[in-house]
Design an enzyme around this catalytic site. Structure first.
Site, PDB file in Angstrom:
ATOM      1  CG  ASP A  99      -9.458   2.060  -0.933  1.00 46.60           C
ATOM      2  OD1 ASP A  99      -8.453   2.051  -1.662  1.00 46.60           O
ATOM      3  OD2 ASP A  99      -9.419   1.948   0.298  1.00 46.60           O
ATOM      4  CG  ASP A 101      -2.294   0.477   0.968  1.00 45.18           C
ATOM      5  OD1 ASP A 101      -2.436   1.295   0.049  1.00 45.18           O
ATOM      6  OD2 ASP A 101      -3.232   0.101   1.703  1.00 45.18           O
TER       7      ASP A 101
END
Ligand code: GLA
Length: 380
Positions: free
Chosen positions: A183, A126
């Site tokens: 997301d 990430d």
């Protein structure tokens, strides 16, 4: 090649978020086997964020939260392998993960060794909490190098949200897939934003060993889980899944497979759609110019994916609020000779639609999709 086809699997985040633990991961793995989805190719069982303890060991290694993963990660990875599956885990390029757990900035080599020692096959990295002024792509290059030197073959999944166009440097950094956007959520607007409004730029860059990752699937979440919103209808889940297949995106199931409906399992395991996703040519579908001068053509997009066998996969989407009795696609707009006959199949229904020349028209309901395969036949 480690990722010759888009990787398929399951990831904990969309359902369990911070509540991930050994039991739910093992139950997800068992469900992949029980539902037959493992046989469909869903092999990677990936633990996302919040598996870590608050601190590293005194030796500086990452370690699992002992309440959630009492046996540690290695034995769990072994169990997953024993089920004929592959094991994935998560870290972050910054000092801490997005959920504020310890991460890999400045520890790339030791963490890559730790992951390899545990038997990790897939690593998602990430992009939160990167110190100011540090070059993002460089951090992925660094982890790519560390993974190559780890002694184990590990699929490298970059989750940088598309902000620095990872499709342009991801391969060189050793990434096998890279997220194209922020997301996903379980809702129609999210599917439109990620799957349709943002596609053109990166489509040309995806292919074998380097895939555009449109984020994990929301099929079957049905408003629950960790990314529940207004939630998609069945038809909207079809649009989502069909587009992810046409785009040759990795497919990471995000729902709670223990509770998924038969319909959700059938969509996730749809052989015809998965064949399009897994095609060895690995082309991401491109949008074609509209055949007719429709005022709302932008919401009736047609996507075209050339397949290795010489056929074309076509997605005819109706993103409008109104059912359409006929949406037509002309051979010319597909780049085909108008007089060349094609045998057409309806992929989702698994039905032959006969042989056509020049064009074809199909009904498509509101917020739904028709997926066709066009196979050239001798002629004209
Ligand atoms: C970011 C990622 C998500 C998920 C969470 C975990 O938001 O984009 O996919 O991994 O972090 O904290």
């Amino acid at each position: 090649m480690l990722a010759a086809r888009p990787p398929l699997g399951w990831n904990s985040w969309n359902t369990f978020g911070a509540d991930v633990n050994e039991t739910v991961v093992l139950e997800a793995a068992e469900a992949l086997v029980r539902t037959g989805l493992r046989e469909s190719g869903y092999l990677y069982v990936v633990i996302d964020d919040v598996w870590q303890a608050d601190t590293r060991t005194t030796g500086g290694e990452l370690q699992a939260d002992p309440d959630k993963f009492p046996r540690g990660i290695g034995p769990l990875a072994q169990d997953i392998h024993a089920m004929g599956l592959q094991f994935g885990i998560y870290t972050c390029a910054g000092t801490h993960t997005c959920a504020d757990r310890v991460a890999s900035y400045g520890h790339e080599w030791e963490d890559a060794r730790t992951f390899a020692g545990w038997g990790v096959d897939f690593l998602k990295v990430d992009f939160c909490n990167v110190p100011p002024g540090v070059d993002g792509p460089m951090l992925y290059h660094r982890m790519g190098q560390a993974l190559r030197e780890s002694g184990r073959e590990i699929v490298f999944s970059a989750c940088e949200w598309g902000i620095q166009q990872p499709w342009k440097w991801g391969r060189a950094a050793g990434c096998h897939l890279w997220r194209t956007t922020g997301d996903i959520g379980d809702g129609w607007e999210s599917i439109l934003r990620i799957g349709f409004r943002n596609v053109a730029d990166w489509a040309a860059y995806g292919g074998p060993n380097g895939w555009n990752d449109l984020d994990m699937l929301v099929v079957g979440i049905r408003g629950g889980g960790n990314v529940g919103q207004d939630h998609c209808t069945d038809a909207e889940y079809r649009v989502h899944f069909a587009q992810w297949c046409l785009q040759a995106s990795p497919l990471m199931i995000g729902c709670d497979l223990r509770q998924a409906t038969a319909g959700d399992i059938a969509l996730l395991g749809h052989a015809g759609l998965l064949e399009i996703n897994q095609d060895p040519l690995g082309v991401s579908a491109r949008r074609i110019a509209p055949a007719e001068d429709l005022w709302d053509w932008a919401d009736l997009p047609v996507y075209r994916k050339p397949m290795a066998d010489g056929s074309l996969a076509i997605g005819i989407f109706n993103l409008t609020e109104r059912d359409r009795k006929f949406l037509s696609v002309a051979w010319e707009t597909l780049g085909l000779r108008p007089d060349q006959p094609y045998r057409v199949t309806d992929v989702i229904a698994g039905q032959p639609l006969g042989t056509h020349r020049g064009s074809i028209a199909v009904p498509v309901a509101a917020h739904d999709v028709a997926v066709l395969r066009l196979f050239p036949v001798a002629g004209p």
